[in-house]
Design an enzyme around this catalytic site. Structure first.
Site, PDB file in Angstrom:
ATOM      1  CD  GLN A  94      33.249  39.288  40.437  1.00  0.00           C
ATOM      2  OE1 GLN A  94      32.495  38.323  40.402  1.00  0.00           O
ATOM      3  NE2 GLN A  94      34.570  39.190  40.355  1.00  0.00           N
ATOM      4  CG  HIS A  96      27.521  39.040  38.116  1.00  0.00           C
ATOM      5  ND1 HIS A  96      28.727  38.698  37.538  1.00  0.00           N
ATOM      6  CD2 HIS A  96      27.598  38.644  39.411  1.00  0.00           C
ATOM      7  CE1 HIS A  96      29.499  38.137  38.459  1.00  0.00           C
ATOM      8  NE2 HIS A  96      28.835  38.093  39.595  1.00  0.00           N
ATOM      9  CD  GLU A 113      27.220  36.437  42.652  1.00  0.00           C
ATOM     10  OE1 GLU A 113      27.489  35.765  41.638  1.00  0.00           O
ATOM     11  OE2 GLU A 113      28.077  37.112  43.261  1.00  0.00           O
ATOM     12  CG  HIS A 170      29.387  41.294  43.771  1.00  0.00           C
ATOM     13  ND1 HIS A 170      28.740  41.600  42.592  1.00  0.00           N
ATOM     14  CD2 HIS A 170      29.935  40.061  43.569  1.00  0.00           C
ATOM     15  CE1 HIS A 170      28.871  40.614  41.731  1.00  0.00           C
ATOM     16  NE2 HIS A 170      29.605  39.661  42.285  1.00  0.00           N
ATOM     17  NE  ARG A 190      38.462  39.361  36.142  1.00  0.00           N
ATOM     18  CZ  ARG A 190      38.755  38.750  35.010  1.00  0.00           C
ATOM     19  NH1 ARG A 190      39.041  39.464  33.932  1.00  0.00           N
ATOM     20  NH2 ARG A 190      38.791  37.444  34.945  1.00  0.00           N
TER      21      ARG A 190
END
Length: 320
Positions: A94, A96, A113, A170, A190
């Site tokens: 995936q 972001h 993250e 990642h 995804r």
């Protein structure tokens, strides 16, 4: 408010989850539980305050109703989210979006993250980055299903730390447990899900266009400057802070005996990964055990931790 907020987590079932979160003493719902949303004000999984005058409120309600505890922040939403993830099976590959793309397309924050690796089975690896040199090459390799050629595999072991900026392809893979500190966002695109199906035989939705839109090409590893400092018999490790990370700073406190801390931001998030001890603030002492999560509010300038504990702490950054 002169005492920390102790938080009751929210638990998320996931197709790739397991039951290892029970090792933290949690009473899990039935099924495959992949995520403990430990310090969360996100509407998809709000944590609840368990003590003090705000007991029973969600963290989101406290942030909205009592901004003084958070230093009267400018952000309309609580900007951070602390999770523990149990990858009994591999997560989807995936990526972001950043704040700008997420605001336009998802109406929420972007998602940068990071992971502190709690456990990893022997031979474990992460998907972290990719080998495409141009966006056209990225698209061509996706269209051809050349996943082994495209995806970058990185060996991983307990104690490792990875910073995952928005735009980074990642995935956690089977047998890994991490504590994740992230922007408070639930937007995930995804790219690849191993063609697996749910209990009803349905494949999960992919987001190929969005993934290509937001992926950083070519991939670049962040340049981290991880440092450790001995304080008495304890060790404080700084994993990431500004300017590398504008959204949060993340630390590990390996407490052995007494460790004094002072606030460096409007509030501090604390998660106990192992051990037991206490935290004392304004002459009030509270127990800390494995699986405890708390927030030290703005009014508390100093606190002392005693015992033998392994803690991950974080603070909001300037752009949080």
């Amino acid at each position: 408010m002169t005492e920390p907020f102790f938080l009751k987590p929210y638990f998320q079932p996931k197709i790739w989850g397991g039951r290892k979160l029970e090792t933290f003493g949690y009473d899990l719902p039935e099924g495959k539980i992949g995520e403990c949303w430990a310090i969360s004000a996100h509407p998809h999984g709000p944590a609840t305050i368990e003590n003090g005058p705000l007991a029973g409120k969600t963290l989101a309600e406290a942030y909205s109703d009592n901004p003084e505890y958070f230093g009267h922040p400018s952000s309309k939403v609580f900007p951070l989210l602390t999770k523990i993830l149990d990858a009994e099976d591999s997560l989807s590959v995936q990526v972001h979006p950043d704040d700008e793309y997420a605001a336009i397309h998802e109406h929420e924050l972007g998602k940068t993250e990071c992971w502190y690796v709690i456990n990893a089975d022997p031979g474990s690896y992460l998907i972290y980055g990719h080998h495409a040199q141009t966006r056209e090459e990225l698209q061509a390799m996706i269209d051809a299903g050349e996943w082994d050629k495209l995806l970058r595999k990185v060996p991983v072991k307990a104690g490792d730390f990875f910073y995952v900026p928005s735009g980074t392809i990642h995935a956690l893979t089977k047998g890994i447990m991490v504590l994740e500190t992230q922007q408070s966002s639930d937007t995930t695109y995804r790219l690849y899900d191993y063609d697996r199906t749910d209990d009803a035989g349905n494949k999960r939705e992919l987001h190929l266009k969005q993934s290509v839109d937001v992926t950083t090409v070519p991939h670049k590893d962040p340049q981290l400057d991880i440092t450790s400092e001995k304080i008495g018999d304890s060790t404080v490790t700084t994993f990431v802070t500004a300017p590398v990370s504008p959204f949060f700073s993340v630390y590990r406190w390996q407490v052995n005996g007494e460790l004094k801390r002072s606030k460096t931001a409007d509030y501090t998030l604390i998660s106990v990964l192992d051990g037991e001890g206490t935290i004392t603030a304004d002459d009030k002492t509270f127990a800390l055990t494995k699986g405890t999560h708390l927030l030290v509010p703005n009014q508390i300038a100093e606190w002392t931790i005693n015992g033998k504990l392994d803690i991950i702490a974080s603070t909001p950054g300037k752009e949080a």
